[in-house]
Each structure stands twice: as structure tokens, then as C-alpha cells.
Design an enzyme around this catalytic site. Structure first.
Site, PDB file in Angstrom:
ATOM      1  N   THR A 191     -12.647 -90.752  63.282  1.00 56.81           N
ATOM      2  CA  THR A 191     -12.236 -89.833  64.351  1.00 56.81           C
ATOM      3  C   THR A 191     -11.350 -88.752  63.741  1.00 56.81           C
ATOM      4  OG1 THR A 191     -12.309 -91.491  66.079  1.00 56.81           O
ATOM      5  CG2 THR A 191     -10.720 -89.736  66.414  1.00 56.81           C
ATOM      6  N   GLY A 242      -8.172 -95.174  66.160  1.00 54.14           N
ATOM      7  CA  GLY A 242      -8.082 -96.627  66.066  1.00 54.14           C
ATOM      8  C   GLY A 242      -8.974 -97.290  67.083  1.00 54.14           C
TER       9      GLY A 242
HETATM   10  N1  ASP Z   1     -10.375 -94.214  68.690  1.00 49.46           N
HETATM   11  C1  ASP Z   1     -11.787 -93.999  68.584  1.00 49.46           C
HETATM   12  C2  ASP Z   1     -12.478 -94.740  69.710  1.00 49.46           C
HETATM   13  O1  ASP Z   1     -12.091 -95.834  70.026  1.00 49.46           O
HETATM   14  C3  ASP Z   1     -12.360 -94.446  67.282  1.00 49.46           C
HETATM   15  C4  ASP Z   1     -11.557 -94.145  66.033  1.00 49.46           C
HETATM   16  O2  ASP Z   1     -10.483 -93.579  66.091  1.00 49.46           O
HETATM   17  O3  ASP Z   1     -12.022 -94.437  64.934  1.00 49.46           O
HETATM   18  O4  ASP Z   1     -13.435 -94.201  70.230  1.00 49.46           O
END
Ligand code: ASP
Length: 325
Positions: A191, A242
Site C-alpha cells: 500500500t 497493514g
Molecule cells: N491496509 C491495506 C488493507 O488492508 C493493506 C496494506 O497496507 O498492505 O487493505
């Protein structure tokens, strides 16, 4: 002008130089030394550097924090290395559903989109929702229909977001799921987000993601949820990455900034307590980047790595991936 006058002028110009700052992330996850080839690592660091340059160019021209954060995120959305825009993870149907949000601190204006499939820069669509609709968040078909009304929103075919690396991750995830090994830590990766402080002392935050590999049922994580993955108020801005379900349940982005605003906690302490205390205590993992109105920077994470880069108010600049750097 005499030498002493010229010196005085340049000293006062220095003293009054706007104290801008910019921090970006390209996601937290299982990023260990040795898991990236030297060539891939160079390419990732270069793209983080290009995103910083794009945001800094806006700030150097006296531009708004919101524009700087958006400019940095757009570069990361176009990079195949991160899970946002080009390079987004695949969902269970082998497609992509993209989420993004942004927020401006001093006005508390915000915009968000979730589950879009044909928008090259979801962060730009989130901005359009904020500026050209009476709403804060649009999802799926409705968000696509709104995008149809905005000529500045570039559209692409859904397979434009495909990359071989993500396809392989999808296959691996499907095989693990078939063997019933959840392996959720590998399900997301990269992300992107940015927080910026402009010369007027205003803050903004922006976040964009493809979500989690193999997601289904219209799953939406924290990234487009204002207060969970993205938040900015007059004194604090944060973009998270996350395991989204935990970041939503803890309203992580708002929680950190509320501790700063209401309790007067130093940013680093507040970010550490929430991201590295409350999130793992509940069973989640991830990281965040945060900035306060004085230009203090926090970048806590509890995964082996988090792609991150920053330009501090004193002009110092850095790019880092692993926990030990
Ligand atoms: N936070 C993002 C989600 O849960 C994924 C990530 O940050 O890697 O969609």
C-alpha cells in the site's frame, strides 16, 4: 548592498525559510534482507525517491500539503513495485479493486473511493469526490459512474493494473488457501501513502491501495476509511499500512492524532503506542507514517520492513526499507 547587509539578509532569509516536510510509504510487510535482489531493491528505492521529488517540487513552489501528498502518491500508483494503481494485488476473481483516500488537516475536507476497477489514479478520484461531490466516500459502480462525469480522471482497462509478480502471488495464495495455510502475512504488500506539511503550516494525508490478495465479497480495508488508514487535522497527519481490519477496529489514524491533540502527547509516543502497542495487542500488524505541524516525523512499524522515505524540515532526506536502517 554592503557585505554585512547581504549577509544579514541571507541569514534572515534562512531563518524564515518555510519549514516544509514530506514522508511517504510504500507499504509494510514481510520485507527481509535477502528477499529482494540488489537490482529490485535499487528500483524500489529509485521509485520512492521519485515520489519524494514529485511531492517536494510542489512544496518548494509554495504549493499545498494536499497537492504534495497527492503528487507523491500518484508516482507510487504508477510504479509496478507497490500495491496501488499499476502493480495492485489480485482479488479472488483475478481482478483488481482499488481503494484510496485523502484528507486536508486545517479544513478537515476529505475524499475516498473503494472498489474501483478502471481508474488509473484512484487518489485523484478521491480528490474529485472531495471537491466535486457533496460526499466523502463513493464505492464500486457508483464511484465508476462518478468518474465518468470527471474528464480529469484517466481510465484504463482493468488488466492495465496486472503485473507478473502479483499474478504469481495470487497463484501462491490460492495454493496456500487450498492447503488451508492462511499465510495472511503474504496476502498484502505495498500500500502507498504520503503525509505533507506545507509552508503555510498546513498538513495533509493520502493513501492508496489494491487491498489484500484473494480478497472477496467486496472486502474493503482501512486505506479508504477516514480515521482508520488516513487522517489529518490541524496538528497531525497520518497514513497507515497493514492488516486493515485491525486498523479499522482501532481507528488507528484518528487515534494517534487524537492522542496528540487531546492529550498533548508527542507524535512519536502516540504513534508508537497505537501502531506498535494497540495493533499487535489485538493481533494485527503493520505500520504508519505521521507528521505533526512542527515537522516532527514518526514512522513506526512492527513488520520486518516498511518501504519509507522522508524529507525533514531541515532538508535532510532518507529512503529506507528494513527495520534495522
Ligand atoms: N491496509 C491495506 C488493507 O488492508 C493493506 C496494506 O497496507 O498492505 O487493505
Amino acid at each position: 548592498m554592503s557585505l554585512s547587509l547581504a549577509l544579514a539578509a541571507s541569514v534572515s532569509a534562512f531563518a524564515e525559510a518555510p519549514r516544509t516536510a514530506l514522508v511517504i510509504h510504500g507499504g509494510a510487510g514481510v520485507i527481509e534482507r535477502g528477499s529482494l535482489s540488489a537490482e529490485d531493491e535499487r528500483a524500489i528505492r529509485a521509485d520512492l525517491g521519485r515520489a519524494l521529488d514529485a511531492g517536494q517540487a510542489v512544496l518548494n513552489e509554495g504549493g499545498a500539503a494536499l497537492d504534495a501528498a497527492m503528487a507523491a502518491v500518484e508516482v507510487l500508483e504508477d510504479s509496478p513495485w507497490f500495491n496501488a494503481g499499476k502493480g495492485a494485488v489480485f482479488n479472488a476473481e483475478g481482478g483488481h479493486e482499488l481503494d484510496a483516500s485523502l484528507m486536508e488537516g486545517h479544513t478537515r475536507r476529505a475524499g475516498a473511493v473503494a472498489g474501483v476497477r478502471t481508474v488509473r489514479h484512484p487518489i485523484r478520484l478521491a480528490r474529485a469526490v472531495m471537491e466535486h461531490s457533496p460526499h466523502v466516500m463513493l464505492v464500486g459502480e457508483g464511484a465508476e459512474a462518478f468518474a465518468d462525469t470527471r474528464p480529469e480522471i484517466e481510465r484504463v482497462r482493468p488488466d492495465w493494473f496486472d503485473t507478473e509478480r502479483r499474478r504469481k502471488q495470487l497463484q501462491d495464495a490460492r495454493e496456500r488457501a487450498a492447503r488451508q495455510q492462511a499465510g495472511r502475512r503474504q496476502y498484502r504488500w505495498g500500500t502507498v501513502g504520503a503525509v505533507a506539511l506545507d509552508a503555510q503550516g498546513h498538513l495533509a494525508a493520502a493513501t492508496s491501495t489494491g487491498g489484500m490478495t484473494l480478497k472477496r465479497w467486496g472486502r474493503v480495508g482501512d486505506s479508504p476509511v477516514i480515521g482508520a488508514g488516513t487522517w489529518a487535522d490541524a496538528g497531525c497527519a497520518l497514513s497507515a499500512t497493514g492488516w486493515g481490519e485491525y486498523f479499522i477496529r482501532l481507528a488507528v489514524a484518528h487515534e494517534v492524532c487524537a492522542r496528540v491533540r487531546l492529550r498533548g502527547e508527542p507524535l512519536a509516543l502516540a504513534a508508537e503506542a497505537v501502531v506498535n502497542g494497540e495493533v499487535p495487542a489485538l493481533g494485527g500488524d503493520g505500520g504508519a507514517i505521521a507528521l505533526d505541524a512542527r515537522g516532527n516525523i514518526a514512522m513506526p512499524f512492527n513488520t520486518p520492513g516498511m518501504y519509507r522515505a522522508w524529507i525533514a524540515p531541515d532538508g535532510s532526506r532518507g529512503v529506507a526499507i528494513y527495520a534495522d536502517e
